[in-house]
Write an enzyme that holds these catalytic residues in place. Structure first.
Site, short mmCIF file in Angstrom:
data_model
loop_
_atom_site.label_atom_id
_atom_site.label_comp_id
_atom_site.label_asym_id
_atom_site.label_seq_id
_atom_site.Cartn_x
_atom_site.Cartn_y
_atom_site.Cartn_z
N LYS A 13 0.83 -1.22 0.00
CA LYS A 13 0.00 0.00 0.00
C LYS A 13 0.86 1.27 0.00
O LYS A 13 0.61 2.19 -0.77
CB LYS A 13 -0.92 0.03 1.24
N ARG A 89 -9.23 1.65 9.04
CA ARG A 89 -8.97 0.26 9.42
C ARG A 89 -10.11 -0.31 10.25
O ARG A 89 -10.09 -1.49 10.57
CB ARG A 89 -7.69 0.18 10.23
N ARG A 125 11.99 -5.51 4.14
CA ARG A 125 11.66 -4.11 3.86
C ARG A 125 12.60 -3.16 4.61
O ARG A 125 12.97 -3.40 5.75
CB ARG A 125 10.22 -3.84 4.30
N ARG A 158 11.72 -1.47 10.12
CA ARG A 158 10.72 -1.07 11.11
C ARG A 158 10.67 -2.08 12.25
O ARG A 158 10.79 -3.28 12.02
CB ARG A 158 9.34 -0.99 10.45
N ARG A 169 -0.12 -8.58 13.20
CA ARG A 169 -0.73 -7.52 12.37
C ARG A 169 -1.69 -8.13 11.34
O ARG A 169 -2.74 -7.56 11.04
CB ARG A 169 0.38 -6.71 11.66
P1 AMP Z 1 1.14 0.71 8.90
O1 AMP Z 1 2.35 1.53 8.61
O2 AMP Z 1 -0.07 1.15 8.13
O3 AMP Z 1 1.43 -0.77 8.77
O4 AMP Z 1 0.77 0.96 10.45
C1 AMP Z 1 1.69 0.64 11.48
C2 AMP Z 1 0.95 0.57 12.80
O5 AMP Z 1 0.39 1.86 13.12
C3 AMP Z 1 -0.23 -0.38 12.84
O6 AMP Z 1 0.19 -1.73 13.14
C4 AMP Z 1 -1.06 0.21 13.97
O7 AMP Z 1 -0.51 -0.06 15.23
C5 AMP Z 1 -0.90 1.71 13.71
N1 AMP Z 1 -1.92 2.22 12.76
C6 AMP Z 1 -1.71 2.73 11.52
N2 AMP Z 1 -2.85 3.12 10.95
C7 AMP Z 1 -3.82 2.86 11.85
C8 AMP Z 1 -5.24 3.02 11.83
N3 AMP Z 1 -5.87 3.54 10.77
N4 AMP Z 1 -5.93 2.63 12.93
C9 AMP Z 1 -5.30 2.12 14.01
N5 AMP Z 1 -3.98 1.93 14.09
C10 AMP Z 1 -3.24 2.29 13.00
#
Ligand code: AMP
Length: 216
Positions: A13, A89, A125, A158, A169
């Site tokens: 994404k 989400r 990554r 990360r 996740r």
């Molecule tokens: P991502 O970079 O999108 O994989 O997000 C990394 C982490 O940030 C996720 O595992 C969540 O802990 C938090 N996070 C990101 N976006 C959201 C969201 N829309 N709602 C809740 N937690 C989020």
């Protein structure tokens, strides 16, 4: 137009959102990037959510919605459109999104990839700590070795890109975000994309659909 990208962690994404933002002059909103920024800056919010993201769980809706609204209020309006990466989400977040620039149409894409490929992609990554550019040690290594090709920033793995947190996740994605995807599917606003190919392949598929959309 509001473009929303759905997909499991590692579906690509963030990378494809960058391509869309660049090629269509859309404003990218990545809640993951915004949350990591808060953690990096050691803000009160960042300290509160650090452990949650570290475990691969979701940050609570009110906090995430406040982060998105705050970002939008301090950035210029996007005249062309928005690309959302990692938001919404949950169903509450999806409902909230309809109130942001409600006159703009929503179109969403589901990037589909299987679990083995997700783990392979995420464990290799690399992310730039300065500009959030995304690389992959196997398929898209930085030209300059250890530094970001775009800004020269430091590249890191990360903290949540380890196998245990990745599995958590994916579990959270299936439990919390799958119902949101169903909601978009039932509203006829979801386009499903095979995201197992290259970044360019995924981008071209999405671009084909975006180019067919009437202009707002
Ligand atoms: P991502 O970079 O999108 O994989 O997000 C990394 C982490 O940030 C996720 O595992 C969540 O802990 C938090 N996070 C990101 N976006 C959201 C969201 N829309 N709602 C809740 N937690 C989020």
């Amino acid at each position: 137009m509001k473009v929303i990208l759905f997909g499991a962690p590692g579906a690509g994404k963030g990378t494809v959102a960058d391509q869309i933002a660049l090629n269509y002059q859309f404003k990218k909103i990545s809640t993951g990037d915004l949350i990591r920024q808060e953690i990096k800056n050691e803000t009160e919010l960042g300290k509160r959510v650090k452990a949650i993201t570290g475990r691969g769980e979701l940050v609570d809706d009110l906090t995430v919605i406040a982060i998105v609204k705050n970002f939008l209020s301090r950035s210029e309006n996007a005249s062309r459109g928005y690309i959302f990466d990692g938001f919404p989400r949950t169903l509450l977040q999806a409902k909230e999104l309809t109130t942001i620039n409600p006159q703009e149409r929503e179109i969403s894409f589901l990037l589909k990839v299987d679990k083995d490929l997700i783990i392979k992609r995420l464990t290799s990554r690399l992310t730039c700590i300065s500009c959030n550019a995304i690389y992959n040690q196997l398929t898209n290594p930085p030209r300059s070795g250890q530094k970001c090709d775009l800004c020269g920033g430091k590249l890191i793995k990360r903290e949540d890109d380890n196998e245990q947190t990745i599995c958590k996740r994916i579990e959270v994605y299936l439990k919390e975000t799958a119902p949101v995807i169903d909601y978009y599917r039932q509203s006829g606003k979801l386009i499903e994309i095979d995201a197992s190919g290259t970044v360019d392949d995924v981008f071209q598929q999405i671009a084909g659909h975006l180019n067919d959309q009437p202009q707002d």
